[in-house]
Design a protein around this motif. Sequence first.
Motif, PDB file in Angstrom:
ATOM      1  N   LYS A 241       0.585  -1.059   0.206  1.00  0.00           N
ATOM      2  CA  LYS A 241      -0.058  -0.074   0.105  1.00  0.00           C
ATOM      3  C   LYS A 241       0.932   1.191   0.086  1.00  0.00           C
ATOM      4  N   LEU A 242       0.927   1.733  -0.939  1.00  0.00           N
ATOM      5  CA  LEU A 242       1.835   2.961  -1.189  1.00  0.00           C
ATOM      6  C   LEU A 242       1.230   4.310  -0.890  1.00  0.00           C
ATOM      7  N   LYS A 243       1.903   5.322  -0.278  1.00  0.00           N
ATOM      8  CA  LYS A 243       1.419   6.442   0.083  1.00  0.00           C
ATOM      9  C   LYS A 243       1.351   7.550  -0.921  1.00  0.00           C
ATOM     10  N   LYS A 244       2.243   7.277  -1.956  1.00  0.00           N
ATOM     11  CA  LYS A 244       2.443   8.431  -3.010  1.00  0.00           C
ATOM     12  C   LYS A 244       2.326   7.583  -4.286  1.00  0.00           C
ATOM     13  N   PRO A 245       1.964   8.366  -5.343  1.00  0.00           N
ATOM     14  CA  PRO A 245       1.742   7.737  -6.614  1.00  0.00           C
ATOM     15  C   PRO A 245       3.075   7.133  -7.252  1.00  0.00           C
ATOM     16  N   ILE A 246       2.936   6.112  -8.096  1.00  0.00           N
ATOM     17  CA  ILE A 246       3.998   5.307  -8.671  1.00  0.00           C
ATOM     18  C   ILE A 246       4.733   6.518  -9.704  1.00  0.00           C
ATOM     19  N   ILE A 247       5.964   6.786  -9.708  1.00  0.00           N
ATOM     20  CA  ILE A 247       6.526   7.788 -10.462  1.00  0.00           C
ATOM     21  C   ILE A 247       7.130   6.829 -11.865  1.00  0.00           C
ATOM     22  N   LEU A 248       6.547   7.289 -13.058  1.00  0.00           N
ATOM     23  CA  LEU A 248       6.682   6.546 -14.263  1.00  0.00           C
ATOM     24  C   LEU A 248       7.549   7.542 -15.028  1.00  0.00           C
ATOM     25  N   ASN A 249       8.772   7.108 -15.409  1.00  0.00           N
ATOM     26  CA  ASN A 249       9.882   8.078 -16.137  1.00  0.00           C
ATOM     27  C   ASN A 249       9.553   7.945 -17.661  1.00  0.00           C
ATOM     28  N   GLU A 250       9.513   8.899 -18.443  1.00  0.00           N
ATOM     29  CA  GLU A 250       9.088   8.806 -19.959  1.00  0.00           C
ATOM     30  C   GLU A 250       9.950   9.855 -20.547  1.00  0.00           C
ATOM     31  N   ASP A 251      10.676   9.645 -21.712  1.00  0.00           N
ATOM     32  CA  ASP A 251      11.461  10.542 -22.423  1.00  0.00           C
ATOM     33  C   ASP A 251      10.687  11.111 -23.559  1.00  0.00           C
ATOM     34  N   ASN A 252       9.350  10.981 -23.582  1.00  0.00           N
ATOM     35  CA  ASN A 252       8.583  11.380 -24.700  1.00  0.00           C
ATOM     36  C   ASN A 252       7.614  12.500 -24.038  1.00  0.00           C
ATOM     37  N   LYS A 253       7.932  13.830 -24.360  1.00  0.00           N
ATOM     38  CA  LYS A 253       7.054  14.995 -23.928  1.00  0.00           C
ATOM     39  C   LYS A 253       5.665  14.887 -24.276  1.00  0.00           C
ATOM     40  N   SER A 254       5.594  14.712 -25.664  1.00  0.00           N
ATOM     41  CA  SER A 254       4.367  14.841 -26.370  1.00  0.00           C
ATOM     42  C   SER A 254       3.209  13.563 -25.506  1.00  0.00           C
ATOM     43  N   CYS A 255       3.968  12.627 -25.551  1.00  0.00           N
ATOM     44  CA  CYS A 255       3.098  11.568 -24.710  1.00  0.00           C
ATOM     45  C   CYS A 255       2.496  11.907 -23.159  1.00  0.00           C
ATOM     46  N   ILE A 256       3.511  12.510 -22.314  1.00  0.00           N
ATOM     47  CA  ILE A 256       3.306  12.917 -21.308  1.00  0.00           C
ATOM     48  C   ILE A 256       2.138  14.063 -21.328  1.00  0.00           C
ATOM     49  N   LYS A 257       2.220  15.007 -22.332  1.00  0.00           N
ATOM     50  CA  LYS A 257       1.398  16.091 -22.492  1.00  0.00           C
ATOM     51  C   LYS A 257       0.108  15.620 -22.856  1.00  0.00           C
ATOM     52  N   LEU A 258      -0.079  14.651 -23.696  1.00  0.00           N
ATOM     53  CA  LEU A 258      -1.358  13.703 -24.068  1.00  0.00           C
ATOM     54  C   LEU A 258      -1.930  13.226 -22.822  1.00  0.00           C
ATOM     55  N   LEU A 259      -1.295  12.532 -22.054  1.00  0.00           N
ATOM     56  CA  LEU A 259      -1.872  11.638 -21.029  1.00  0.00           C
ATOM     57  C   LEU A 259      -2.485  12.619 -19.845  1.00  0.00           C
ATOM     58  N   ASN A 260      -1.575  13.823 -19.736  1.00  0.00           N
ATOM     59  CA  ASN A 260      -2.137  14.723 -18.773  1.00  0.00           C
ATOM     60  C   ASN A 260      -3.225  15.689 -19.223  1.00  0.00           C
ATOM     61  N   SER A 261      -3.628  15.637 -20.362  1.00  0.00           N
ATOM     62  CA  SER A 261      -4.752  16.518 -20.807  1.00  0.00           C
ATOM     63  C   SER A 261      -5.970  15.785 -20.882  1.00  0.00           C
ATOM     64  N   GLU A 262      -7.102  16.546 -20.690  1.00  0.00           N
ATOM     65  CA  GLU A 262      -8.378  15.965 -20.748  1.00  0.00           C
ATOM     66  C   GLU A 262      -8.800  15.927 -22.057  1.00  0.00           C
ATOM     67  N   LYS A 263      -8.315  16.627 -23.148  1.00  0.00           N
ATOM     68  CA  LYS A 263      -9.057  17.043 -24.603  1.00  0.00           C
ATOM     69  C   LYS A 263      -8.956  15.748 -25.257  1.00  0.00           C
ATOM     70  N   VAL A 264     -10.024  15.666 -26.052  1.00  0.00           N
ATOM     71  CA  VAL A 264      -9.654  14.632 -27.244  1.00  0.00           C
ATOM     72  C   VAL A 264      -9.941  15.324 -28.478  1.00  0.00           C
ATOM     73  N   THR A 265      -9.145  15.323 -29.292  1.00  0.00           N
ATOM     74  CA  THR A 265      -9.135  16.061 -30.742  1.00  0.00           C
ATOM     75  C   THR A 265      -9.149  15.066 -31.706  1.00  0.00           C
ATOM     76  N   ALA A 266      -9.238  15.353 -33.026  1.00  0.00           N
ATOM     77  CA  ALA A 266      -9.478  14.676 -34.131  1.00  0.00           C
ATOM     78  C   ALA A 266      -8.105  13.758 -34.391  1.00  0.00           C
ATOM     79  N   ARG A 267      -7.193  14.366 -33.836  1.00  0.00           N
ATOM     80  CA  ARG A 267      -5.883  13.585 -33.908  1.00  0.00           C
ATOM     81  C   ARG A 267      -5.737  12.667 -32.908  1.00  0.00           C
ATOM     82  N   THR A 268      -6.425  12.551 -31.912  1.00  0.00           N
ATOM     83  CA  THR A 268      -6.206  11.685 -30.797  1.00  0.00           C
ATOM     84  C   THR A 268      -7.304  10.581 -30.574  1.00  0.00           C
ATOM     85  N   LYS A 269      -8.498  11.008 -31.277  1.00  0.00           N
ATOM     86  CA  LYS A 269      -9.669  10.152 -31.050  1.00  0.00           C
ATOM     87  C   LYS A 269      -9.495   8.688 -31.632  1.00  0.00           C
ATOM     88  N   HIS A 270      -8.685   8.172 -32.395  1.00  0.00           N
ATOM     89  CA  HIS A 270      -8.421   6.929 -32.895  1.00  0.00           C
ATOM     90  C   HIS A 270      -7.859   6.179 -31.680  1.00  0.00           C
TER      91      HIS A 270
END
Length: 268
Positions: free
Chosen positions: A184-213
């Motif tokens: 039982k962890l008290k803090k979130p699991i930190i996942l390191n990723e070297d793709n800034k676009s991927c991080i931005k997409l996952l942290n965004s609530e928007k679904v656009t024509a480019r991401t709806k697929h």
Amino acid sequence: MVSIKPDSSMPMGKPMDLGDATHYLRFQIERDIDGNILLHQNLKILRILEKYGMSSSKGISTPMEVGYLNIKENRLLPSNEKYRKLIGELMYIANCTRPDISSAIGILSRRVVKPNKHDWKALKRILGYLKSTLDLVLVFETSSSVELTGYTDADWGNEKDRKSTTGYIYKFGTNLITRILDLKLKKPIILNEDNKSCIKLLNSEKVTARTKHIDIKFHFIKDLISNNFLSLKYCPTEKMLADLLTKPLPKNKFQELRQGIGLITYSH
């Protein structure tokens, strides 16, 4: 310390103390003066080197040449039996104590049906690398940290065969883990990723024509983030530990990442 519980054939009483564990499933267990656990498989590696006539071979600094995937070779081996056996032996070593050869073994495993002479040469290169790095041990440090962190990387559609390779590394504190821990962890699991676009997409609530697929099943990652179970963190490519598992690397970067996952030189 290792102890066993008494069974019906043993007299009832306290568990039997067998002392410190030194061997387990053909790998060796040592401890340094600070109490850190050191794992290696030198005895098994030496037996494999002798079996394949590589005991006196020249040492090599990396397990696979960077341009391996671009080399063309049409001369097939007369039989794949010897190739398959060595792949199996090296895969066990990679899974237990030497994750630094995992990428090379993963790539060469794709050739087990019709290996060619260059593939066999690449396998023997791994043996040469293991011979020159017998002083490496996988270290498990005594640490009070209970932070769970991950590193993930993908070599997407390489130029040679358009096959993709993914790799991930998880650390509990400073130590590598491969199994599920019931914690039982008290803090979130930190996942390191070297793709800034991927991080931005996952942290965004928007679904656009480019991401709806993107298939709905992949949105579970966004749910983990929103529920504070997972936290994405940008990691520069040169520091991405999972790079070690996805592609052949040049010597300097390979050795830096190898040390980063806990494989260090130790005098036995």
